[in-house]
Design an enzyme around this catalytic site. Structure first.
Site: not given
Ligand code: GDP
Ligand code: MN
Length: 397
Positions: A206, A118
């Protein structure tokens, strides 16, 4: 302004960030053509078909599927295009899918295992600095990681004077447990990603997951990109990417009129001038037992035309059971606003079918109250904040 995954990836690619390649399609046949083209360009045998909507968690909702041949591409694209995709981030009705991204399969087997990370870039408002947030727990919903295993989330703050420094990119690659070629790839990926974030005037990147492929390439498999609205005037190429179908229809219409409107779930419509007063008014409504149906700042010019536009916008929401108008007359005189309310009311006739409570305070407030009280219309005036709240309560019960 939020973008679709495929648009976010286009931006990343333009700054040299490696991405899972794909082609957007609006019909099943276009998806097949896209898949053929991707096979020519990348050699990929399998394809992933990914719903393009402004919501995360598409995988869980059945909006991301693997196709192992062209028949499956056609079948899956046909299923996904036109569906109302429900994910943990959408309402129960879901979001209509108008297009899919046909992407190369990048989870192919090879020398090493694939792994998912991530990585996000965002502004830390507390320090006023950009930061990179990252985790070994890629592919999962980051809120869950933050709740259950917060020690697996790292942050790296960037000094605006120096920008991202090489040692910071190396630290990130190290903390993600990489070595050799994948380590070098990750440092390049992070550096390009940060440059893309700054130069595109974004407020959020993101990338979940960032993938390490089985041949140790690092690439963005997903991309959630938010461009700072205040920068759109100088980022025309991104402004053109806006997809109004993804946004709340009433908000789009209100914003086109220059009204600062946010749709909410409650039953009391608000018409207020000034963002601070609008927030206080929403608190007041809650305290009187109602729920605000919207945030609406009509701005400085609350004349009849403006008031009428605001009425029409508020009444588009079927949940509205009463409207509270709370205007402070500073530069704009209260009697002008009151006249605006009366004129708008007369103009709209039957279109206004809920009780209206008006509180005007400030310059010429007394004249304004008389105007409202003598208008003969179903409009109640209030002087004190509390009085307005009580009147709202009375009409709701
Ligand atoms: P999200 O669910 O909306 O976050 O959509 P993502 O783009 O993150 O995709 C969801 C999941 O699909 C990823 O976490 C991957 O596990 C899977 N996925 C994405 N691309 C591929 C691919 O090329 N091959 C395979 N096998 N799975 C993929
Ligand atoms: Mn994702």
């Amino acid at each position: 302004m939020n973008l679709h995954e495929y648009q976010g990836k286009e931006i990343l690619n333009s700054f040299g960030v490696r991405i899972q390649r794909g082609i957007v399609a609006t019909t099943a046949d276009e998806a097949v053509a896209a898949a053929k083209k991707l096979t020519e360009e990348t050699g990929t045998g399998w394809h992933v078909i990914k719903a393009q909507v402004h919501a995360g968690g598409r995988g869980k909702g059945g909006g991301v599927k693997l196709a192992k041949n062209l028949d499956e591409v056609k079948e899956i694209a046909g299923q996904i295009i036109g569906m109302d995709l429900v994910t943990p981030q959408t309402s129960a009705e879901g979001k209509r899918v108008h297009q899919v991204l046909v992407a190369e399969d990048v989870y192919y087997p090879g020398e090493s295992e694939t792994s998912e990370f991530y990585v996000s870039v965002l502004l830390n408002r507390a320090t006023g600095r950009n930061m990179i947030m990252y985790s070994t727990e890629g592919g999962m919903d980051i809120e869950t990681v933050a709740e259950e295993t917060p020690h697996l989330i790292f942050t790296e703050e960037i000094d605006p004077a120096t920008g991202l420094l090489p040692f910071q990119a190396r630290k990130i690659a190290f903390n993600l447990g990489l070595s050799g070629k994948a380590f070098k790839e990750m440092t390049k990926f992070i550096a390009a990603l940060y440059t893309a974030y700054v130069q595109s005037d974004s407020s959020l990147f993101e990338i979940n997951p960032v993938l390490k492929t089985s041949d140790d390439l690092i690439m963005a498999v997903d991309a959630k990109v938010t461009i700072d609205d205040n920068a759109l005037y100088r980022r025309k190429q991104y402004a053109e990417m806006r997809d109004l179908r993804e946004e709340n229809a009433i908000e789009v219409e209100a914003n086109a009129l220059g009204l600062n409107y946010v749709d909410l779930d409650g039953n009391v419509g608000c018409m207020v001038n000034g963002a601070g007063l609008a927030m206080a008014t929403m608190d007041l409504i809650k305290m009187s037992g109602g729920e605000p149906a919207n945030f609406l700042d009509v701005g400085g010019t609350a004349d009849a035309k403006r008031v009428e536009e605001a009425f029409r916008i508020i009444l588009k929401d079927p949940n509205v059971k009463a409207i509270l108008i709370n205007i402070f007359g500073g530069i704009v005189r209260c009697d002008r606003v009151a006249q605006g309310v009366v004129d708008a009311y007369k103009n709209m006739g039957d279109a206004i079918n809920v009780p209206i409570i008006v509180r005007l305070q400030g310059t010429n407030a007394d004249i304004a109250k008389k105007l409202i009280d003598n208008s003969g219309l179903d409009v109640q005036s209030a002087v004190a904040f509390k009085e307005a709240a009580d009147k709202v309560k009375a009409v709701l019960s």
